[in-house]
Scaffold this active site. Structure first.
Site, short mmCIF file in Angstrom:
data_model
loop_
_atom_site.label_atom_id
_atom_site.label_comp_id
_atom_site.label_asym_id
_atom_site.label_seq_id
_atom_site.Cartn_x
_atom_site.Cartn_y
_atom_site.Cartn_z
CG ASN A 132 -1.74 1.22 1.40
OD1 ASN A 132 -1.78 2.06 0.50
ND2 ASN A 132 -2.41 1.35 2.54
CD1 TRP A 133 3.59 1.16 -2.84
CD2 TRP A 133 3.85 2.53 -4.61
NE1 TRP A 133 4.49 0.57 -3.70
CE2 TRP A 133 4.67 1.39 -4.80
CE3 TRP A 133 3.84 3.52 -5.58
CZ2 TRP A 133 5.48 1.23 -5.93
CZ3 TRP A 133 4.65 3.36 -6.71
CH2 TRP A 133 5.47 2.22 -6.87
CE LYS A 134 -0.05 3.11 4.81
NZ LYS A 134 0.14 3.19 6.25
CG HIS A 156 -5.59 1.91 5.50
ND1 HIS A 156 -5.12 2.83 6.41
CD2 HIS A 156 -4.58 1.04 5.28
CE1 HIS A 156 -3.85 2.51 6.73
NE2 HIS A 156 -3.52 1.43 6.06
CD GLU A 198 -2.60 5.42 6.97
OE1 GLU A 198 -2.60 5.42 5.72
OE2 GLU A 198 -1.67 4.92 7.65
CD GLU A 214 -3.11 -2.43 7.37
OE1 GLU A 214 -2.08 -2.75 6.78
OE2 GLU A 214 -3.65 -1.33 7.24
N GLY A 227 3.08 2.20 10.76
CA GLY A 227 4.08 3.27 10.62
C GLY A 227 4.85 3.57 11.88
CB SER A 233 5.62 -2.03 11.85
OG SER A 233 5.30 -0.68 12.14
N GLY A 272 3.04 -1.17 4.20
CA GLY A 272 3.02 0.25 3.89
C GLY A 272 4.42 0.73 3.50
N GLY A 273 5.10 1.38 4.44
CA GLY A 273 6.39 2.03 4.16
C GLY A 273 7.39 1.15 3.44
#
Ligand code: 13P
Length: 258
Positions: free
Chosen positions: A15-17, A103, A105, A173, A179, A218, A239-240
C-alpha cells in the site's frame, strides 16, 4: 499449500498510500522483473496499490505481468456528482483487480464507519474487484483488553453478506502498529487471526475457511518471515517498506521456500 497446511494462496500487497509519482514506475518494474525471474515459482500473489493517478500508467507498462494492481479506496456509487471521488468501476477500468477499503487512515482522516466500508466493499464486488477489508484496534482499545471485540465487531459490520474467498480479503492492521515500527507478538497475531478466522467461518462457512487474512502494520524485511509463519496469516499488507522494490521483495521472499 502454506505453512498452516491449508490450501490458501498467500497475498503480499504493498500500500503506497499518498506516495509515488510517474518516476516510481521503476520500483513496480523491479518487482515485476523479480517475479518473472528469480521469484517465478513464488507461491504467493503480489500486488501493489499505488495512488490512483498511477494505476493506468502502471497497468500499461506492467501488461500481463504477475504484479497485480489495486486502488486504495473507492466510492460506493458507480458514478455521479461526487467531486474528487473514484468509483470502483473506474479503478477496474484503469487496470486494478482489487481495492483496499476501510484502511484505518480512511476511517480516521475521513470518518469512515464500518457501514461505509461495507458499502465500498459491495461496490468493489459490483465492479468485479477484490475488496481488501481492513480492520484493527487502536492502542487504547488494546490496553482496555477489547481487541477481539473491536476487530470482530468491525468485521461483522464491514463485510458484505455475500463475500467469498475469491472476492474478499481481510487485512488485520492494528492501528498502533501502522508506521510505528511496533508489531504485536506472534502469539498476539495468532490470537487475533484465529478469532477472525472463527468469525469468518461462522459468518460465511467454507468461504470463510478459504478467505485470506493478511497482517499489516510495520511489516519489514526482518520480521516478515516470523509474522507470515503465524497460523492463519495468509500474507501481508505492507506500507512504508513497499515503496522500495528491494525492501518489498525481501518481504515477498518470506514465501520463497514455504
Ligand atoms: P506500515 O507498513 O508503514 O506500518 O503501514 C501498514 C499499512 O497501513 C498498510 O496498509
Amino acid at each position: 499449500m502454506g505453512k498452516t497446511g491449508r490450501e490458501i494462496r498467500p497475498l503480499v500487497a504493498g500500500n503506497w498510500k499518498m506516495n509515488g509519482l510517474k518516476a516510481s514506475l521503476g520500483e513496480a518494474m523491479a518487482v515485476r522483473d523479480a517475479l518473472q525471474g528469480p521469484l517465478a515459482s513464488l507461491p504467493a500473489e503480489v500486488m501493489i496499490a499505488p495512488p490512483a493517478t498511477l494505476i493506468a500508467g502502471f497497468a500499461a507498462e506492467l501488461g500481463s505481468s504477475p504484479v497485480l494492481l489495486a486502488g486504495q479506496d473507492c466510492h460506493p456509487k458507480p458514478s455521479g456528482a461526487h467531486t474528487g471521488d473514484i468509483a470502483a468501476e473506474m479503478l477496474k477500468d484503469a487496470g486494478a483487480s482489487a481495492v483496499i477499503v476501510g484502511h484505518s487512515e480512511r476511517r480516521t482522516d475521513h470518518g469512515e464507519t464500518s457501514a461505509d466500508v461495507r458499502a465500498k466493499a459491495e461496490a468493489a464486488h459490483r465492479a468485479g474487484l477484490v475488496a481488501i477489508v481492513c480492520i484493527g484496534e487502536t492502542h487504547a482499545e488494546r490496553l482496555a483488553g477489547s481487541t477481539l471485540a473491536v476487530v470482530c465487531g468491525q468485521l461483522e459490520e464491514s463485510m458484505p453478506e455475500l463475500s467469498t474467498a475469491a472476492n474478499t480479503v481481510v487485512a488485520y492492521e492494528p492501528v498502533w502498529a501502522i508506521g510505528t515500527g511496533l508489531t504485536p507478538s506472534p502469539d498476539d497475531v495468532k490470537d487475533v487471526h484465529g478469532a477472525i478466522r472463527a468469525r469468518l467461518v461462522a459468518q460465511l462457512g467454507v468461504e470463510g475457511e478459504a478467505m485470506r487474512i493478511l497482517y499489516g502494520g510495520s511489516v519489514k524485511p526482518d520480521n516478515a518471515a516470523t509474522l507470515m509463519a503465524v497460523e492463519n496469516v495468509d500474507g501481508a499488507l505492507v506500507g512504508g517498506a513497499s515503496l522500495k522494490a528491494s525492501d518489498f521483495l525481501a518481504i515477498v521472499r518470506a514465501y520463497e521456500n514455504v
